[in-house]
Motif scaffolding. Structure first.
Motif, PDB file in Angstrom:
ATOM      1  N   THR A 123      10.900 -49.793   2.136  1.00  0.00           N
ATOM      2  CA  THR A 123      11.421 -50.566   3.270  1.00  0.00           C
ATOM      3  C   THR A 123      11.252 -49.722   4.532  1.00  0.00           C
ATOM      4  N   ALA A 124      11.723 -50.275   5.666  1.00  0.00           N
ATOM      5  CA  ALA A 124      11.643 -49.536   6.929  1.00  0.00           C
ATOM      6  C   ALA A 124      12.446 -48.243   6.875  1.00  0.00           C
ATOM      7  N   ARG A 125      13.412 -48.143   5.954  1.00  0.00           N
ATOM      8  CA  ARG A 125      14.246 -46.946   5.843  1.00  0.00           C
ATOM      9  C   ARG A 125      13.657 -45.917   4.882  1.00  0.00           C
ATOM     10  N   SER A 126      12.558 -46.249   4.245  1.00  0.00           N
ATOM     11  CA  SER A 126      11.922 -45.290   3.326  1.00  0.00           C
ATOM     12  C   SER A 126      11.330 -44.136   4.125  1.00  0.00           C
ATOM     13  N   GLY A 127      11.481 -42.947   3.639  1.00  0.00           N
ATOM     14  CA  GLY A 127      10.960 -41.771   4.332  1.00  0.00           C
ATOM     15  C   GLY A 127       9.510 -41.492   3.989  1.00  0.00           C
ATOM     16  N   ARG A 128       8.988 -40.432   4.602  1.00  0.00           N
ATOM     17  CA  ARG A 128       7.603 -40.042   4.368  1.00  0.00           C
ATOM     18  C   ARG A 128       7.360 -39.662   2.912  1.00  0.00           C
ATOM     19  N   ALA A 129       8.363 -39.013   2.290  1.00  0.00           N
ATOM     20  CA  ALA A 129       8.184 -38.579   0.903  1.00  0.00           C
ATOM     21  C   ALA A 129       7.989 -39.774  -0.023  1.00  0.00           C
ATOM     22  N   ALA A 130       8.801 -40.825   0.193  1.00  0.00           N
ATOM     23  CA  ALA A 130       8.666 -42.016  -0.641  1.00  0.00           C
ATOM     24  C   ALA A 130       7.305 -42.677  -0.432  1.00  0.00           C
ATOM     25  N   LEU A 131       6.857 -42.718   0.821  1.00  0.00           N
ATOM     26  CA  LEU A 131       5.549 -43.311   1.103  1.00  0.00           C
ATOM     27  C   LEU A 131       4.435 -42.504   0.459  1.00  0.00           C
ATOM     28  N   ARG A 132       4.524 -41.173   0.589  1.00  0.00           N
ATOM     29  CA  ARG A 132       3.503 -40.325  -0.044  1.00  0.00           C
ATOM     30  C   ARG A 132       3.487 -40.521  -1.556  1.00  0.00           C
TER      31      ARG A 132
END
Length: 503
Positions: A329-338
Motif C-alpha cells: 500500500t502507500a504506507r509500505s516502505g522501501r524494504a517491502a517494495l524491494r
C-alpha cells in the motif's frame, strides 16, 4: 533418453515485423539477454541488410550475448550474406540463415525465375555463406505450397553445398497438421542426406494452426522449431514458443522429446516482449494470458482446492507465475517494495529502483492495494521507457453529455512546464489534441487499447496506443488508476519514441 528439440527464437526478426513493434538496439539486447536466460538454442537477432540500425543491433547481440547460437537472416544474394556475416561474426556461435522461395507461386510471381535457375541460386548462396561460416541454415520459403519433387531436389542440393540446417517453412500458414507432418516424414524418407543435418520448421498462424503444425512436424521427425515469444510476427503471427515448449514438456512421453528451455523464465520473458513491443497479450492466451490459470466456475474452484491436478495440467510456478500474499500500500516502505520486486524476479539498479519507487508511490496514493500484476506493469513500463523529451505532469478535464469536452494538460520539458488547452469529440480526444498542441507535432491515432490490469473498481488502467507520426508508426503505453491519465501517458510515450528515433 528422449530426443532434444532445438528452440530457434525469431522474436527479434520475424516478431519485430509487426507494425509499430520496432525495437532499438538497447531493447533488442535486453530481450536477447532474457532469451539466453530462458535457454533458447538459437536467437535470430535480425535481418542485418534491412537497415544500418538493424545491422548494429544484431552486431551488439552477437558481441554481448553468450550461450545461444546467434543467427542473421540473408536473402540468397552475396551482398546480404556479406552484411549478415559482418553482423554475426563476433558471436561465440555464429550462423548465417539464407532463404529463397521454392514454390512456383514465389518463383514465378515474386522472383521471376524458373526452377533450375532458382535451384542454382540457392546452391551458390549456401556455398558463398559457407566461405564465411561453418553453420549455415537454408530455408525453402513457402515450402508447404511447393512441388514435392522439386522441394526434395532443393533440399538435397543445399545439403551437398554445405548447409547444416534445413528449414521447411509454412510461410503463409497454408498447411494442415496431418498434411504438414506427412510432408516432414516424406522428406526424411526421400532425402537420405537429411540424416546428416538438422531438420527445422517455421510455421505461421494465418489459419490458427502454427503450433499444431509445428507439433505435427516434431512428431514426424523435425529437430528444430522456429517460434516467437507470445506468437508475435507477420500477419497473424508465428508459432508460440511458450505453447510449443509446454506442450512438449507436458506430453513428453507422447512426443518422445524434450527441450532445454528454463520454463520458469517463460512468464517474465513474455511480459518483457509485450512491454517492449507494446503488444498486449490477450487474456485467454495459453500459458501466459491473464486467465490461463484463473478459475471462476464453482465446480472448478472446488476441484482446485481439493487437488490442483483436477483442473490444472500445468502449475503456474512452472512457467514463472507466483502467488504472493504480501500486500503493498502507500504506507509500505522501501524494504517491502524491494522484497516484492525480488520475489517477482527483478534485479534493479539503484537508479531503476528510484524510478519504480516514485511511480509506485504515485499509484499507491490513489489505489488501496498494489497487486503483483500492478507492480509488474509499473516496473516493466519504467524499465522500457525511452529517453523522455516530454514528461507528463497533470491534466484537468471538463466533460459531459451536453457539452464539448475540454482538456488542459501540463507537460514538462527540461524542467520547464508547458500548459495548453484543447477541445475534442471526447475527453481522451481532447487530451490527445492538447498534447499535440504543446508538442507542436501532429499524430494520427491508428490503434487504441484500454484494459484493467487487475480486478475491482480501483484497478490500474493500462492504455496502449499506436500513433502514426511522420509516416511511421510508434507505440506508446501508460498506466494510472485514472484511464484518461493512462491514455495521456501512453500518447506522450509514443511521441517520446518518435523523438528518440529522430535523434
Amino acid at each position: 533418453m528422449s530426443r532434444k528439440i532445438h528452440i530457434f527464437d525469431t522474436t527479434l526478426r520475424d516478431g519485430e515485423q509487426v507494425p509499430g513493434a520496432k525495437l532499438n538496439r538497447r531493447q533488442k539486447l535486453e530481450i536477447a539477454e532474457q532469451l539466453a536466460k530462458l535457454g533458447v538454442d538459437v536467437i535470430e537477432a535480425g535481418f542485418p541488410c534491412s537497415s544500418p540500425e538493424d545491422l548494429q543491433a544484431v552486431r551488439s547481440v552477437a558481441e554481448q550475448v553468450k550461450g545461444p547460437v546467434i543467427a542473421g537472416l540473408a536473402r540468397a544474394v552475396p551482398q546480404d550474406i556479406d552484411i549478415a556475416w559482418e553482423a554475426v561474426q563476433k558471436a561465440e556461435r555464429p550462423r548465417i540463415h539464407v532463404f529463397l522461395g521454392s514454390s512456383d507461386i514465389h518463383l514465378q510471381k515474386k522472383l521471376r525465375q524458373d526452377r533450375e535457375s532458382a535451384l542454382q541460386r540457392a546452391v551458390d548462396a549456401v556455398r558463398y555463406a559457407k566461405k564465411y561460416c561453418e553453420d549455415v541454415e537454408y530455408s525453402t520459403e513457402d515450402a508447404s505450397r511447393s512441388d514435392f519433387e522439386y522441394l526434395c531436389r532443393v533440399v538435397d542440393a543445399c545439403i551437398q553445398a554445405g548447409a547444416t540446417v534445413i528449414n521447411i517453412p509454412d510461410t503463409v500458414g497454408y498447411a494442415i497438421p496431418d498434411q504438414f507432418g506427412e510432408l516432414i516424414l516424406k522428406l526424411k524418407e526421400t532425402v537420405p542426406a537429411l540424416d546428416r543435418v538438422r531438420l527445422s520448421v517455421h510455421c505461421h498462424n494465418d489459419l490458427g494452426l502454427a503450433v499444431a503444425n509445428t507439433l505435427a512436424a516434431v512428431r514426424n521427425g523435425a529437430e528444430q522449431v522456429e517460434c516467437t515469444i507470445n506468437g508475435v510476427g507477420e500477419r497473424a503471427g508465428n508459432a508460440s514458443l511458450e505453447e510449443i515448449v509446454m506442450a512438449i514438456r507436458t506430453r513428453e512421453a507422447f512426443f518422445d522429446a524434450h527441450t532445454d528451455i528454463r520454463t520458469t523464465e517463460i512468464y517474465r520473458t513474455s511480459r518483457m516482449v509485450s512491454r517492449l513491443m507494446n503488444i498486449p497479450v490477450q487474456p485467454n492466451k495459453a500459458i501466459v494470458g491473464a486467465n490461463a490459470f484463473a478459475h471462476s466456475s464453482g465446480i472448478h474452484q472446488d476441484g482446485i482446492l481439493k487437488d490442483r491436478s483436477t483442473y490444472e495440467i500445468i502449475r503456474p510456478e512452472d512457467v514463472g507465475i507466483k502467488a504472493h500474499t504480501l500486500v503493498l500500500t502507500a504506507r509500505s516502505g522501501r524494504a517491502a517494495l524491494r522484497h516484492r520486486l525480488k520475489e517477482l524476479g527483478y534485479d534493479l539498479t539503484p537508479e531503476q529502483f528510484e524510478r519504480v519507487h516514485q511511480r509506485f508511490l504515485n499509484v499507491a496514493d490513489r489505489k488501496k492495494e498494489i497487486s503483483s500484476q500492478d507492480l509488474n506493469s509499473i516496473v516493466e513500463i519504467e524499465l522500457s521507457k525511452v529517453p523522455e523529451t516530454y514528461t507528463f505532469e497533470s491534466l484537468q478535464i471538463m466533460s459531459g453529455s451536453t457539452m464539448t469536452p475540454l482538456a488542459s494538460v501540463t507537460l514538462m520539458k527540461e524542467g520547464t512546464a508547458f500548459t495548453d488547452a484543447a477541445t475534442g469529440n471526447g475527453p481522451v480526444n481532447a487530451v490527445f489534441n492538447c498534447i499535440e498542441r504543446i508538442i507542436g507535432q501532429q499524430g494520427t491515432l491508428r490503434d487504441y487499447d484500454l484494459k484493467a490490469v487487475t480486478m475491482g473498481k480501483d484497478a490500474l488502467g493500462e492504455a496502449m496506443v499506436r500513433v502514426e507520426i511522420g509516416g511511421a508508426i510508434y507505440s506508446g503505453i501508460g498506466t494510472s488508476p485514472d484511464v484518461i491519465e493512462a491514455s495521456a501517458r501512453a500518447y506522450v510515450n509514443a511521441f517520446n519514441r518518435f523523438f528518440a528515433n529522430s535523434h
